[in-house]
Motif scaffolding. Structure first.
Motif, mmCIF file in Angstrom:
data_model
loop_
_atom_site.group_PDB
_atom_site.id
_atom_site.type_symbol
_atom_site.label_atom_id
_atom_site.label_comp_id
_atom_site.label_asym_id
_atom_site.label_seq_id
_atom_site.Cartn_x
_atom_site.Cartn_y
_atom_site.Cartn_z
ATOM 1 N N MET A 1 0.840 -1.153 0.000
ATOM 2 C CA MET A 1 0.000 0.000 0.000
ATOM 3 C C MET A 1 0.902 1.238 0.000
ATOM 4 S SD MET A 1 -2.204 1.137 3.398
ATOM 5 C CE MET A 1 -2.456 -0.547 3.777
ATOM 6 N N LYS A 2 0.646 2.141 -0.922
ATOM 7 C CA LYS A 2 1.461 3.352 -1.021
ATOM 8 C C LYS A 2 0.820 4.475 -0.229
ATOM 9 C CE LYS A 2 3.748 2.357 -5.309
ATOM 10 N NZ LYS A 2 4.134 2.823 -6.612
ATOM 11 N N ARG A 3 1.651 5.188 0.483
ATOM 12 C CA ARG A 3 1.222 6.338 1.283
ATOM 13 C C ARG A 3 2.139 7.510 0.979
ATOM 14 N NH1 ARG A 3 -3.488 5.493 4.334
ATOM 15 N NH2 ARG A 3 -3.588 3.288 4.746
ATOM 16 N N ARG A 4 1.676 8.689 1.287
ATOM 17 C CA ARG A 4 2.484 9.894 1.111
ATOM 18 C C ARG A 4 2.652 10.607 2.436
ATOM 19 N NH1 ARG A 4 3.308 11.954 -4.218
ATOM 20 N NH2 ARG A 4 2.188 10.669 -5.693
ATOM 21 N N ASN A 83 7.195 21.016 4.001
ATOM 22 C CA ASN A 83 5.748 21.153 4.102
ATOM 23 C C ASN A 83 5.200 22.071 3.018
ATOM 24 O OD1 ASN A 83 5.772 19.464 6.308
ATOM 25 N ND2 ASN A 83 5.661 21.109 7.811
ATOM 26 N N LEU A 84 5.921 23.114 2.698
ATOM 27 C CA LEU A 84 5.499 24.031 1.642
ATOM 28 C C LEU A 84 5.532 23.353 0.271
ATOM 29 C CD1 LEU A 84 4.738 26.962 0.883
ATOM 30 C CD2 LEU A 84 7.181 27.383 0.584
ATOM 31 N N ILE A 85 6.624 22.661 -0.019
ATOM 32 C CA ILE A 85 6.769 21.993 -1.316
ATOM 33 C C ILE A 85 5.815 20.809 -1.429
ATOM 34 C CG2 ILE A 85 8.375 20.678 -2.755
ATOM 35 C CD1 ILE A 85 10.593 22.522 -1.709
ATOM 36 N N ALA A 86 5.578 20.107 -0.327
ATOM 37 C CA ALA A 86 4.684 18.943 -0.356
ATOM 38 C C ALA A 86 3.252 19.338 -0.712
ATOM 39 C CB ALA A 86 4.719 18.219 0.982
ATOM 40 N N LYS A 87 2.849 20.574 -0.393
ATOM 41 C CA LYS A 87 1.526 21.052 -0.799
ATOM 42 C C LYS A 87 1.406 21.116 -2.319
ATOM 43 C CE LYS A 87 0.521 23.845 3.250
ATOM 44 N NZ LYS A 87 0.296 25.203 3.756
ATOM 45 N N TRP A 88 2.516 21.418 -2.988
ATOM 46 C CA TRP A 88 2.491 21.582 -4.446
ATOM 47 C C TRP A 88 2.616 20.260 -5.187
ATOM 48 C CZ3 TRP A 88 6.694 25.846 -4.031
ATOM 49 C CH2 TRP A 88 6.116 27.022 -3.559
ATOM 50 N N ILE A 89 3.525 19.395 -4.731
ATOM 51 C CA ILE A 89 3.794 18.172 -5.507
ATOM 52 C C ILE A 89 3.354 16.889 -4.822
ATOM 53 C CG2 ILE A 89 5.705 19.264 -6.735
ATOM 54 C CD1 ILE A 89 7.612 17.595 -5.012
ATOM 55 N N GLY A 91 4.377 15.416 -1.768
ATOM 56 C CA GLY A 91 5.198 14.815 -0.728
ATOM 57 C C GLY A 91 5.895 13.544 -1.161
ATOM 58 N N ILE A 92 6.583 12.935 -0.214
ATOM 59 C CA ILE A 92 7.347 11.715 -0.465
ATOM 60 C C ILE A 92 6.398 10.526 -0.442
ATOM 61 C CG2 ILE A 92 9.115 10.171 0.482
ATOM 62 C CD1 ILE A 92 10.478 12.643 1.641
ATOM 63 N N GLU A 93 6.554 9.648 -1.404
ATOM 64 C CA GLU A 93 5.728 8.452 -1.477
ATOM 65 C C GLU A 93 6.489 7.275 -0.887
ATOM 66 O OE1 GLU A 93 4.530 6.093 -5.225
ATOM 67 O OE2 GLU A 93 3.045 7.692 -5.004
ATOM 68 N N VAL A 94 5.841 6.554 0.021
ATOM 69 C CA VAL A 94 6.428 5.371 0.634
ATOM 70 C C VAL A 94 5.452 4.214 0.492
ATOM 71 C CG1 VAL A 94 7.864 6.609 2.306
ATOM 72 C CG2 VAL A 94 5.558 5.957 2.930
#
Length: 108
Positions: A1-4, A83-89, A91-94
């Protein structure tokens, strides 16, 4: 299961990293500082000042605290930027695997 990872808690993450780095630096720097302090106290020559060895030894004893403050500030800034950049793209996917609890039914 992929999460961000959508966001990091800024203060909690910065405090955690600061404490981890404090412990690492204390393990490394406190013995060095004690050695240099003792070396500064034992050497009295005209080319080696008492305060040179003693002062640098004391500096090494305080370095873990200074390093922890610097790591706290830099990690807080990094979390804010993430946190600012994650709003745009997004975030990191795990990818996370669900573990089966075999204590209840060992035959699953």
């Amino acid at each position: 299961m992929k999460r961000r990872i959508k966001r990091f808690g800024v203060v909690q993450t910065a405090a955690m990293f600061a404490l981890v780095y404090f412990v690492f630096m204390a393990i490394l720097m406190i013995p060095i500082g004690l050695f240099m302090t003792l070396a500064g106290l034992s050497r009295f020559s005209e080319h080696y000042s008492f305060l040179n060895g003693f002062g640098s030894g004391i500096l090494f004893l305080f370095l873990p605290f200074v390093y922890a403050v610097i790591v706290f500030v830099m990690t807080a800034i990094a979390c804010l930027v993430y946190n600012l950049i994650a709003k745009w793209i997004g975030g990191i996917e795990v990818e996370i695997a669900d573990e089966i609890d075999r204590t209840k039914n060992p035959f699953q």
